[in-house]
Motif scaffolding. Structure first.
Motif, PDB file in Angstrom:
ATOM      1  N   ALA A   5     119.006  55.007 -26.288  1.00  0.00           N
ATOM      2  CA  ALA A   5     118.830  56.258 -25.592  1.00  0.00           C
ATOM      3  C   ALA A   5     120.070  57.070 -25.228  1.00  0.00           C
ATOM      4  N   GLY A   6     121.084  56.294 -24.714  1.00  0.00           N
ATOM      5  CA  GLY A   6     122.167  56.819 -24.301  1.00  0.00           C
ATOM      6  C   GLY A   6     122.914  57.989 -24.984  1.00  0.00           C
ATOM      7  N   PRO A   7     123.072  57.990 -26.275  1.00  0.00           N
ATOM      8  CA  PRO A   7     123.668  59.134 -26.922  1.00  0.00           C
ATOM      9  C   PRO A   7     122.744  60.463 -26.777  1.00  0.00           C
ATOM     10  N   PHE A   8     121.408  60.216 -26.785  1.00  0.00           N
ATOM     11  CA  PHE A   8     120.519  61.122 -26.548  1.00  0.00           C
ATOM     12  C   PHE A   8     120.403  62.107 -25.217  1.00  0.00           C
ATOM     13  N   ILE A   9     120.834  61.482 -24.092  1.00  0.00           N
ATOM     14  CA  ILE A   9     120.930  61.858 -22.765  1.00  0.00           C
ATOM     15  C   ILE A   9     121.796  63.397 -22.798  1.00  0.00           C
ATOM     16  N   VAL A  10     120.763  64.043 -22.371  1.00  0.00           N
ATOM     17  CA  VAL A  10     121.339  65.630 -22.298  1.00  0.00           C
ATOM     18  C   VAL A  10     121.646  66.010 -20.855  1.00  0.00           C
ATOM     19  N   ASP A  11     122.551  67.047 -20.649  1.00  0.00           N
ATOM     20  CA  ASP A  11     122.999  67.584 -19.521  1.00  0.00           C
ATOM     21  C   ASP A  11     122.212  68.906 -19.719  1.00  0.00           C
ATOM     22  N   GLU A  13     120.726  71.632 -21.532  1.00  0.00           N
ATOM     23  CA  GLU A  13     120.364  72.080 -22.816  1.00  0.00           C
ATOM     24  C   GLU A  13     121.594  71.287 -23.977  1.00  0.00           C
ATOM     25  N   GLN A  14     122.558  70.765 -23.226  1.00  0.00           N
ATOM     26  CA  GLN A  14     123.536  70.492 -24.108  1.00  0.00           C
ATOM     27  C   GLN A  14     123.353  68.974 -24.516  1.00  0.00           C
ATOM     28  N   VAL A  15     123.449  68.640 -25.672  1.00  0.00           N
ATOM     29  CA  VAL A  15     123.247  67.237 -26.181  1.00  0.00           C
ATOM     30  C   VAL A  15     124.694  67.005 -26.410  1.00  0.00           C
ATOM     31  N   ASN A  16     124.583  65.533 -26.175  1.00  0.00           N
ATOM     32  CA  ASN A  16     126.035  64.787 -25.999  1.00  0.00           C
ATOM     33  C   ASN A  16     126.796  65.153 -27.347  1.00  0.00           C
ATOM     34  N   SER A  17     128.108  65.677 -27.103  1.00  0.00           N
ATOM     35  CA  SER A  17     128.865  65.830 -28.291  1.00  0.00           C
ATOM     36  C   SER A  17     129.043  64.693 -29.286  1.00  0.00           C
ATOM     37  N   ARG A  18     129.228  63.407 -28.502  1.00  0.00           N
ATOM     38  CA  ARG A  18     129.249  62.242 -29.337  1.00  0.00           C
ATOM     39  C   ARG A  18     128.193  62.218 -30.305  1.00  0.00           C
ATOM     40  N   LEU A  19     126.866  62.545 -29.838  1.00  0.00           N
ATOM     41  CA  LEU A  19     125.767  62.454 -30.903  1.00  0.00           C
ATOM     42  C   LEU A  19     125.851  63.247 -32.243  1.00  0.00           C
ATOM     43  N   HIS A  34     118.357  55.850 -37.325  1.00  0.00           N
ATOM     44  CA  HIS A  34     117.138  55.370 -36.818  1.00  0.00           C
ATOM     45  C   HIS A  34     117.020  55.466 -35.108  1.00  0.00           C
ATOM     46  N   THR A  35     115.859  55.577 -34.620  1.00  0.00           N
ATOM     47  CA  THR A  35     115.406  55.345 -33.469  1.00  0.00           C
ATOM     48  C   THR A  35     114.093  55.074 -33.095  1.00  0.00           C
ATOM     49  N   THR A  36     113.491  54.900 -32.052  1.00  0.00           N
ATOM     50  CA  THR A  36     112.016  54.445 -31.950  1.00  0.00           C
ATOM     51  C   THR A  36     111.456  55.460 -30.703  1.00  0.00           C
ATOM     52  N   HIS A  37     110.156  55.490 -30.984  1.00  0.00           N
ATOM     53  CA  HIS A  37     109.199  56.410 -30.035  1.00  0.00           C
ATOM     54  C   HIS A  37     109.678  55.869 -28.686  1.00  0.00           C
ATOM     55  N   PRO A  38     109.827  54.518 -28.416  1.00  0.00           N
ATOM     56  CA  PRO A  38     110.110  54.265 -26.951  1.00  0.00           C
ATOM     57  C   PRO A  38     111.503  54.786 -26.570  1.00  0.00           C
ATOM     58  N   VAL A  39     112.285  54.965 -27.435  1.00  0.00           N
ATOM     59  CA  VAL A  39     113.673  55.549 -27.039  1.00  0.00           C
ATOM     60  C   VAL A  39     113.369  57.212 -26.708  1.00  0.00           C
ATOM     61  N   LEU A  40     112.567  57.873 -27.550  1.00  0.00           N
ATOM     62  CA  LEU A  40     112.243  59.079 -27.282  1.00  0.00           C
ATOM     63  C   LEU A  40     111.727  59.235 -26.014  1.00  0.00           C
ATOM     64  N   ALA A  41     110.610  58.318 -25.684  1.00  0.00           N
ATOM     65  CA  ALA A  41     109.951  58.563 -24.441  1.00  0.00           C
ATOM     66  C   ALA A  41     110.803  58.448 -23.218  1.00  0.00           C
ATOM     67  N   VAL A  83     111.313  46.234 -22.843  1.00  0.00           N
ATOM     68  CA  VAL A  83     110.707  46.461 -24.076  1.00  0.00           C
ATOM     69  C   VAL A  83     111.181  47.066 -25.079  1.00  0.00           C
ATOM     70  N   VAL A  84     111.752  48.380 -24.665  1.00  0.00           N
ATOM     71  CA  VAL A  84     112.608  49.255 -25.421  1.00  0.00           C
ATOM     72  C   VAL A  84     113.942  48.625 -26.209  1.00  0.00           C
ATOM     73  N   ASP A  85     114.746  47.700 -25.485  1.00  0.00           N
ATOM     74  CA  ASP A  85     115.856  47.028 -26.158  1.00  0.00           C
ATOM     75  C   ASP A  85     115.383  45.915 -27.242  1.00  0.00           C
ATOM     76  N   ALA A  86     114.409  45.122 -26.840  1.00  0.00           N
ATOM     77  CA  ALA A  86     113.802  44.273 -27.679  1.00  0.00           C
ATOM     78  C   ALA A  86     113.304  44.948 -28.950  1.00  0.00           C
TER      79      ALA A  86
END
Length: 98
Positions: A5-11, A13-19, A34-41, A83-86
């Motif tokens: 989730a870290g790189p997806f965190i936004v401020d 409307e601004q998506v992290n430039s590192r992403l 790849h990512t997962t639905h729990p990360v998206l949630a 659960v998300v990390d696992a």
């Protein structure tokens, strides 16, 4: 490459430039993202304010949480409770598995 989730965190409307840099570098090398639905949630809140996040997510294969028993066994084996990390660790292990 699987992304938590870290790189997806936004401020706002601004998506992290590192992403964006990660996406550019990975796609330039031909790596799958790849990512997962729990990360998206964890990161999805207001689609009217997250157009850039939605655009970034188009570069990712998003895996459903369909290995709940395996995730539970991973949690038991490691003595953890996230659960998300696992689930991410199982996806890393199985990314590319058929």
């Amino acid at each position: 490459m699987i992304v938590d989730a870290g790189p997806f965190i936004v401020d706002g409307e601004q998506v992290n430039s590192r992403l964006w840099a990660l996406i550019k570098r990975a796609t330039g090398r031909g790596d799958d993202l790849h990512t997962t639905h729990p990360v998206l949630a964890q990161v999805w809140r207001d689609p009217t304010r997250q157009a850039n996040l939605a655009r970034a997510l188009r570069s990712f294969d998003i895996h459903p949480l369909d290995e709940s028993r395996s995730v539970g066994r991973r949690l038991a084996a490691t003595g953890t409770s996230d659960v998300v990390d696992a689930h991410l660790t199982l996806e890393v292990k199985c990314a590319g598995c058929s």
